[in-house]
Design an enzyme around this catalytic site. Structure first.
Site, PDB file in Angstrom:
ATOM      1  N   GLU A 156     -26.112 -13.566  -2.156  1.00  0.00           N
ATOM      2  CA  GLU A 156     -27.035 -13.243  -1.071  1.00  0.00           C
ATOM      3  C   GLU A 156     -28.291 -14.115  -1.168  1.00  0.00           C
ATOM      4  O   GLU A 156     -28.623 -14.637  -2.227  1.00  0.00           O
ATOM      5  CB  GLU A 156     -27.456 -11.768  -1.148  1.00  0.00           C
ATOM      6  CG  GLU A 156     -26.283 -10.796  -1.034  1.00  0.00           C
ATOM      7  CD  GLU A 156     -26.688  -9.319  -1.056  1.00  0.00           C
ATOM      8  OE1 GLU A 156     -26.121  -8.543  -0.280  1.00  0.00           O
ATOM      9  OE2 GLU A 156     -27.560  -8.944  -1.856  1.00  0.00           O
ATOM     10  N   ASP A 198     -35.957  -6.927   0.641  1.00  0.00           N
ATOM     11  CA  ASP A 198     -36.215  -8.370   0.477  1.00  0.00           C
ATOM     12  C   ASP A 198     -37.487  -8.882   1.175  1.00  0.00           C
ATOM     13  O   ASP A 198     -37.731  -8.545   2.330  1.00  0.00           O
ATOM     14  CB  ASP A 198     -35.087  -9.207   1.098  1.00  0.00           C
ATOM     15  CG  ASP A 198     -33.706  -8.754   0.745  1.00  0.00           C
ATOM     16  OD1 ASP A 198     -33.547  -7.773   0.018  1.00  0.00           O
ATOM     17  OD2 ASP A 198     -32.762  -9.389   1.226  1.00  0.00           O
TER      18      ASP A 198
END
Ligand code: FRU
Length: 506
Positions: A212, A47
């Site tokens: 998420e 990420d």
């Protein structure tokens, strides 16, 4: 003479301590290495984290495993850019500590010193792998970081409780945190970034996976303010594996209410755009989004060498009114024009069968096309093409979809979990489709009808395949207008490559 030698040796030793030398002269030239997307010099990345603009620089922090090319104990890697296209990798910013390793999170600029670390301090709010939340701050433009000694600031309240995105809410004059909590997003508030209270939560039925990496921000449309909530979800997605959804509604400083309850919109119908967020403190008020160009279904098995993972092209988001309601549209950052070189353009090109664009061979391309598929069952554009592999962008009137079909590896070893084909629902406008396609060494990003639909896909066929072809099966399609541009590498300058921090590269 002897002294000179001694001095020279000392100087070299000193240099090698302050600036790790690039040992591999082929750095950024490896097969499949993205040439205009950010990827770290080596090792595993997932990420993007802590996207923030400050003092002339865009900061891209990222989930980083410095000791391997698969996921492992997470650190925050760090890169900076002045134009969102050319990046310099800096030393690792956040290391694991006594509480745990460092998962995803965000950064704000604490203009008024609400936290007490100083005016205009960069404050990172992140998760530990233990699912408690921590704070760190930097007073030197993100170069060095100090962890808050009162960490954790929020305990692990749930098994999946992570990825805080923090922003200042002007109307209620408080900090807001959006944080994923199992299959919902929770909202907390705080006066000082350190003491947080639960306010509300948002969830929607019909999703099948862990939520998420949320993001929440206001956008203007025709004089009205709407709030966009972005959530990544691992499971139950259009292409399979992990993807990013969004919701449009209102946020009053306490809770998020969607305009259309139960409606799930997809930021990207491709398999490879996950865990993205937007920049905080963007100087022109733009909403610039970067995602991780990968999918948890196979991320650890993609066939790259010394590094694994890359970011999407940064995209400016805007809200547009469509016949189906409000939607996000995505436009790649304008800085791409710095590396663009025209290779040719065509008008009223009638295609039936397969037409190779003979004089085009390249793996870094921008293709802009407006085409009328006529009554053809399958038509479109092939890239990364040679006699053994290709990636196709296909319009199918039967399903009203644009599909991406991509070759798996060509060396006989399949990528475990790879998803070969997926599509996005689209509507022709006046019988036509507009496409903007960004092709890099191992990716294809397709923006359809002014970016109101996006498809992002990794592409791992033959790493030398650079052909482009147009096709229309069983009839004639017309490419009303088409342009092909080459995109020059952001790594073509040796000094730029040499300026990357390579501390963890062997
Ligand atoms: C999303 C994610 C986050 C987590 C991080 C760990 O890809 O699973 O939820 O914080 O990756 O690396």
């Amino acid at each position: 003479m002897r002294y000179k030698l001694l001095f020279a040796t000392l100087f070299i030793l000193l240099l090698s301590r302050t600036q790790p030398l690039v040992q591999d002269t082929n750095l950024y030239q490896e097969p499949y290495r993205p040439q205009f997307h950010y990827s770290p010099p080596c090792k595993w990345v997932n990420d993007p984290n802590g996207l923030v603009y400050y003092d002339g620089e865009y900061h891209l922090f990222f989930q980083y495993h410095p000791f391997g090319t698969t996921w492992g104990p997470m650190h925050w890697g760090h890169a900076v850019s002045t134009d969102l296209l050319h990046w310099q990798t800096l030393p690792v910013a956040l290391y694991p500590d006594d509480i745990g390793t460092i998962f995803s999170g965000s950064i704000v600029i604490d203009r008024d010193n609400t936290a007490g670390f100083g005016e205009n301090t960069m404050v990172a709010v992140y998760s530990y792998n233990t699912q408690s939340q921590g704070v760190a701050y930097s007073i030197d433009n993100g170069r060095t970081w100090t962890k808050y000694d009162g960490n954790p600031i929020i305990d692990a309240l749930l098994p999946d409780f992570r990825d805080p995105k923090v922003f200042w809410h002007q109307d209620t004059r408080q900090w807001i945190m959006a944080i994923s909590a199992g299959r919902e997003i929770q909202f907390f508030n705080s006066p000082d970034l350190l003491n947080w209270e639960y306010m509300s939560s948002f969830h929607t039925p019909g999703t099948a996976g862990t939520w998420e990496v949320p993001d929440l921000f206001p956008m203007e449309i025709e004089g009205e303010t709407k709030w966009v909530l972005i959530v990544s979800i691992n499971g139950g997605t259009p292409a399979g594996g992990s993807a990013t959804m969004y919701f449009i509604g209102d946020f009053d400083g306490e809770s998020f209410v969607p305009d259309v309850p139960g409606e799930i919109l997809w930021l990207d119908y491709g398999a490879d755009n996950y865990a993205g967020t937007t920049f905080s403190n963007e100087p022109n008020g733009r909403h610039i989004h970067i995602g991780w160009m990968n999918n948890w279904a196979y991320a650890e098995h993609v066939p790259t060498s010394t590094w694994r993972g890359a970011m999407t092209i940064p995209r400016e988001l805007s809200l547009v009114d469509t016949p189906d309601g409000l939607r996000l549209s995505q436009t790649p950052i304008p800085a791409l024009s710095e590396v663009r070189e025209s290779l040719g353009s065509w008008d009223e090109l009638a295609v039936s069968g397969v037409v190779e664009l003979e004089n085009i061979n390249g793996r870094e391309l921008e293709i802009i096309a407006e085409f009328d598929p006529g009554s053809v069952m399958r038509s479109g554009i092939s890239v990364h093409r040679n006699e053994v592999s290709q990636t196709q962008i296909i319009y199918s009137p039967l399903t009203s979809q644009v599909l991406i079909s991509r070759s798996d590896r060509v060396d006989g070893e399949l990528i475990r979990g790879f998803i070969p084909i997926f599509g996005a629902p689209v509507e022709l406008v006046d019988g036509r489709l507009t496409l903007r396609i960004l092709v890099d060494e191992s990716s294809v990003e397709v923006f359809i009808n002014d970016g109101t639909t996006a498809l992002t896909a990794l592409s791992f066929g033959d790493p030398s395949a650079g052909g482009v072809a147009l096709f229309a099966e069983g009839g004639e399609a017309t490419f009303i207008h088409m342009e092909v541009n080459a995109l020059r590498s952001i790594w073509s300058d040796e000094a730029v490559v040499a300026s990357q921090d390579v501390t963890f590269c062997d």
